[in-house]
Design an enzyme around this catalytic site. Structure first.
Site, PDB file in Angstrom:
ATOM      1  N   CYS A 250     -61.643  40.857 -34.460  1.00 37.70           N
ATOM      2  CA  CYS A 250     -60.315  40.430 -34.418  1.00 37.70           C
ATOM      3  C   CYS A 250     -59.228  41.444 -34.862  1.00 37.70           C
ATOM      4  O   CYS A 250     -59.212  42.376 -33.865  1.00 37.70           O
ATOM      5  CB  CYS A 250     -60.091  39.146 -35.331  1.00 37.70           C
ATOM      6  N   HIS A 335     -64.549  35.585 -32.611  1.00 34.98           N
ATOM      7  CA  HIS A 335     -65.151  35.561 -34.087  1.00 34.98           C
ATOM      8  C   HIS A 335     -66.788  35.316 -33.669  1.00 34.98           C
ATOM      9  O   HIS A 335     -67.103  34.221 -33.694  1.00 34.98           O
ATOM     10  CB  HIS A 335     -64.504  34.600 -34.793  1.00 34.98           C
ATOM     11  N   GLU A 337     -68.990  35.220 -35.504  1.00 36.04           N
ATOM     12  CA  GLU A 337     -69.666  34.786 -36.864  1.00 36.04           C
ATOM     13  C   GLU A 337     -69.536  33.294 -36.634  1.00 36.04           C
ATOM     14  O   GLU A 337     -70.077  32.455 -37.497  1.00 36.04           O
ATOM     15  CB  GLU A 337     -68.901  35.452 -37.929  1.00 36.04           C
TER      16      GLU A 337
END
Length: 363
Positions: A250, A335, A337
């Site tokens: 990001c 993202h 994660e």
């Protein structure tokens, strides 16, 4: 129930609703998120600092707040704007209501808003400043407040850790130094699960201090605001590139791109949600991704750098990933994660592990 709060936009639009959370007046950047779940992760994601997030999913608060699901313990989001707020959570993991957490951390909330109409307004006219205030504030006074209030440009310095800290792994195989520009905790968890001891350092840590920690790899985190607001991080990365494997997510992706000489620009209304399709240009596969950003890397500016585009957004063609194979550097705009979000992109952490293994083998 009778409306007791309202939203005033820069163009004079007004939306009326009911307060929950903190009731102090707030000026924020108005954005929207299309995720159907994950309001706790959104509330506690530092990348939303100073933003008022319109949730397009109509029911928010119904499963409460769970102790294990925070992305940071000190939420800095500006506000949540929802259609329906539920203050009686039914999930067995809940320890507190969303509204009580928001009140404790000074996060404003307003419900009973036509979030479909407001989201259309953001899509048509773009993200802009909004004032959350009481009914006694006149339109004229509200517009004056908006005109005279600038959105802060020091968000990264406010959300980054103040001192370095270490998150150990059960079976440590690698040491990763993570530059914290507003990092989500699930990134640390994702690295720990793969055998990485993670040393998290403040955003303004120098390259010399990072080198002294003898990392196997360096991670550059997500975070709020304009990447141009933190030029010192760009300078640090310039000193590290080519010496260690680097992985950015990001804001970290944007900072790596700036370090290579590319440019960034602000999107009309950004990308926020858990359903954005991204094409991996190296495999041809489509990943459904979790996203939260206002800025993007300029595609044309990559031509003069050593970076190669690796991923693109299928909705608008924006760059979603870059790589420099020779330097062992890669980054993505979305993202992996995934908190909240799909799990399609978790392989990127495995790629980082392989990159560190290769660098160790050839050392």
């Amino acid at each position: 129930m009778v409306n007791n709060r309202k939203i005033i936009l820069e163009d004079g639009q007004q939306y009326y609703g009911l307060a929950f959370g903190d009731e102090a007046d707030k000026v924020c950047e108005l954005v929207f998120n299309t995720s159907m779940i994950g309001y706790q992760e959104i509330l506690s994601d530092p990348s939303y600092t100073d933003q008022a997030v319109v949730m397009t999913y109509p029911l928010i608060g119904n499963y409460g707040m769970a102790e294990d699901d925070y992305e940071t313990r000190l939420p800095t989001i500006g506000a949540l704007i929802v259609r329906e707020y539920n203050d009686e959570p039914s999930n067995f993991r809940s320890t507190e209501t969303l509204g009580s957490v928001m009140k404790r951390f000074g996060v404003a909330g307003i419900s009973q808003i036509d979030t479909r109409e407001l989201t259309r307004s953001i899509r048509e006219y773009g993200s802009r400043k909004a004032l959350l205030t009481g009914l006694t504030t006149s339109l004229e006074d509200g517009l004056a407040i908006l005109q005279n209030t600038s959105l802060p440009q020091d968000a990264v310095s406010r959300v980054s850790c103040r001192a370095a800290w270490v998150s150990p792994a059960e079976q440590e195989r690698y040491h990763v130094v993570a530059i914290d520009c507003g990092m989500k905790q699930n990134i640390v968890r994702s690295l720990n699960r793969r055998g990485c001891r993670v040393t998290v350092v403040p955003w303004n840590t120098s390259a010399r201090e990072i080198i002294e920690r003898t990392p196997d790899g360096i991670f550059i985190s997500n975070g709020p605001g304009d990447p141009a607001d933190v030029p010192c991080v760009v300078q640090t990365l310039k000193s590290l590139i080519g010496n260690y494997p680097l992985f950015g997510i990001c804001l970290g992706h944007q900072l790596i791109s700036l370090a290579y000489g590319a440019a960034t620009y602000k999107l009309k209304f950004g990308h926020r949600g858990g359903n954005h399709p991204v094409r991996n240009l190296e495999t041809g596969k489509i990943e459904i991704t979790s996203q939260n950003h206002s800025y993007a890397v300029d595609k044309e500016s990559l031509a003069g750098t050593r970076l190669k585009a690796t991923h693109i957004n299928l909705l608008d063609g924006t760059i979603e990933g870059v790589r420099c194979e020779a330097d062992r550097v890669f980054s993505v705009q979305y993202h992996p994660e995934s908190a909240p979000g799909p799990q399609d992109s978790a392989y990127l952490f495995d790629n980082f592990i392989r990159m560190m293994e290769e660098a160790r083998t050839h050392a």
